[in-house]
Write an enzyme that holds these catalytic residues in place. Structure first.
Site, PDB file in Angstrom:
ATOM      1  N   HIS A   6     -75.392  35.477 -10.720  1.00 12.03           N
ATOM      2  CA  HIS A   6     -74.955  36.839 -11.045  1.00 12.03           C
ATOM      3  C   HIS A   6     -73.459  37.040 -10.783  1.00 12.03           C
ATOM      4  CE1 HIS A   6     -79.183  37.692 -11.601  1.00 12.03           C
ATOM      5  NE2 HIS A   6     -78.801  38.796 -12.207  1.00 12.03           N
ATOM      6  N   TYR A  46     -75.648  49.120 -12.645  1.00  7.85           N
ATOM      7  CA  TYR A  46     -76.827  48.265 -12.485  1.00  7.85           C
ATOM      8  C   TYR A  46     -76.688  47.552 -11.152  1.00  7.85           C
ATOM      9  CZ  TYR A  46     -80.405  44.866 -14.145  1.00  7.85           C
ATOM     10  OH  TYR A  46     -81.522  44.088 -14.320  1.00  7.85           O
ATOM     11  N   TRP A  67     -82.292  35.046 -19.874  1.00  9.20           N
ATOM     12  CA  TRP A  67     -83.646  34.987 -19.315  1.00  9.20           C
ATOM     13  C   TRP A  67     -84.121  33.545 -19.192  1.00  9.20           C
ATOM     14  CZ3 TRP A  67     -85.593  39.484 -22.818  1.00  9.20           C
ATOM     15  CH2 TRP A  67     -85.214  40.710 -22.247  1.00  9.20           C
TER      16      TRP A  67
END
EC number: 5.1.3.32
Length: 108
Positions: free
Chosen positions: A22, A41, A77
């Site tokens: 991240h 977020y 993903w």
């Protein structure tokens, strides 16, 4: 603007790798999230249970429902699937959280 929250599950021993990935989030993905209406977020970890708690603020006219159609989202993903619980299509397993309390400053 509205805020949603959801829970995901990180595989044991993957905290550092999750953080690293991240920190290095792809600029193209960030741009697509912003374009879809994501304004804030945040993801938190319960280190005892390995649950990830995500809180996301989005615009009223967001298009987040289209994110799964984007190649960069699918690629992300796929990239994350080895370190967290996912569905057979490699999307992260998510459990929506129900809002129970909110405190805002009077100026908001």
């Amino acid at each position: 603007m509205d805020t949603i929250a959801f829970r995901m599950v990180l595989n044991r021993g993957m905290r550092d790798e999750y953080e690293r990935r991240h920190r290095e989030i792809w600029p193209e993905l960030v741009s697509k999230l912003h374009n879809a209406g994501v304004r804030d977020y945040r993801i938190f970890l319960d280190d005892d249970t390995h649950h990830l708690f995500a809180v996301l603020t989005r615009t009223a006219d967001h298009s987040m429902e289209r994110l799964p159609e984007l190649a960069v989202m699918r690629k992300w993903w796929d990239y994350m699937a080895d370190i967290m619980q996912t569905a057979p299509d490699r999307t992260p397993l998510q459990q929506a959280l129900i809002p129970l309390f909110e405190l805002q400053h009077p100026s908001n």
